[in-house]
Design a protein around this motif. Structure first.
Motif, PDB file in Angstrom:
ATOM      1  N   ASN A  38       0.805  -1.219   0.000  1.00 37.21           N
ATOM      2  CA  ASN A  38       0.000   0.000   0.000  1.00 37.21           C
ATOM      3  C   ASN A  38       0.844   1.277   0.000  1.00 37.21           C
ATOM      4  OD1 ASN A  38      -2.478  -1.459   0.099  1.00 37.21           O
ATOM      5  ND2 ASN A  38      -2.114  -1.787   2.288  1.00 37.21           N
ATOM      6  N   ILE A  39       2.149   1.138   0.152  1.00 36.59           N
ATOM      7  CA  ILE A  39       3.034   2.301   0.167  1.00 36.59           C
ATOM      8  C   ILE A  39       3.702   2.420  -1.200  1.00 36.59           C
ATOM      9  CG2 ILE A  39       5.114   3.302   1.184  1.00 36.59           C
ATOM     10  CD1 ILE A  39       4.284   2.048   3.832  1.00 36.59           C
ATOM     11  N   LYS A  40       3.547   3.612  -1.796  1.00 33.38           N
ATOM     12  CA  LYS A  40       4.087   3.845  -3.132  1.00 33.38           C
ATOM     13  C   LYS A  40       5.609   3.890  -3.078  1.00 33.38           C
ATOM     14  CE  LYS A  40       3.942   6.802  -7.121  1.00 33.38           C
ATOM     15  NZ  LYS A  40       3.358   7.925  -7.812  1.00 33.38           N
ATOM     16  N   GLY A  41       6.233   3.243  -4.047  1.00 33.52           N
ATOM     17  CA  GLY A  41       7.684   3.260  -4.158  1.00 33.52           C
ATOM     18  C   GLY A  41       8.108   4.007  -5.413  1.00 33.52           C
ATOM     19  N   TYR A  42       9.365   4.316  -5.514  1.00 33.96           N
ATOM     20  CA  TYR A  42       9.903   5.049  -6.657  1.00 33.96           C
ATOM     21  C   TYR A  42      11.105   4.307  -7.208  1.00 33.96           C
ATOM     22  CZ  TYR A  42       6.919   8.663  -4.744  1.00 33.96           C
ATOM     23  OH  TYR A  42       5.825   9.351  -4.274  1.00 33.96           O
ATOM     24  N   GLU A  60      11.666  10.506 -10.383  1.00 38.79           N
ATOM     25  CA  GLU A  60      10.278  10.072 -10.238  1.00 38.79           C
ATOM     26  C   GLU A  60       9.703  10.564  -8.904  1.00 38.79           C
ATOM     27  OE1 GLU A  60       7.808   5.874 -10.031  1.00 38.79           O
ATOM     28  OE2 GLU A  60       9.773   5.862 -11.001  1.00 38.79           O
ATOM     29  N   ASP A 120       6.636  13.536  -8.235  1.00 46.57           N
ATOM     30  CA  ASP A 120       5.448  13.260  -7.437  1.00 46.57           C
ATOM     31  C   ASP A 120       5.257  14.281  -6.311  1.00 46.57           C
ATOM     32  OD1 ASP A 120       3.168  11.659  -7.040  1.00 46.57           O
ATOM     33  OD2 ASP A 120       4.193  10.484  -5.494  1.00 46.57           O
TER      34      ASP A 120
END
Length: 92
Positions: free
Chosen positions: A77-81, A86, A90
């Protein structure tokens, strides 16, 4: 018997460290010079420092941070890069 010669060396160390070492070595029945000679002889026998030198165990705060980072890295559920660009796209 072959005559051996001795040489003097001078070592600088914290006064409290020296006193603690002298107390320990006295309890073991030797002085600091004898203890140092034992250390050097053992080093030469083994061809290395005769004990493991390490950075030690991280403190509790560091361990907690490492565990939290591991948990975050596995949370879908945690957005990664993939790269810094990038990430900046964001947040800007």
């Amino acid at each position: 018997m072959a005559k051996t010669s001795s040489a003097n060396i001078s070592i600088r160390m914290d006064a409290e460290l020296k006193a603690a070492a002298e107390n320990l070595f006295e309890e073991l029945g030797m002085n600091i010079s004898t203890a140092f000679n034992i250390f050097v002889r053992q080093s030469l026998r083994e061809g290395r420092i005769p004990f493991t030198i390490s950075r030690g165990r991280p403190n509790n705060e560091t361990i907690s941070a490492l565990l939290e980072a591991d948990k975050i890295s596995k949370d879908p559920n945690i957005k990664g890069y993939n790269d810094v660009d990038e990430l900046f796209e964001d947040i800007l």
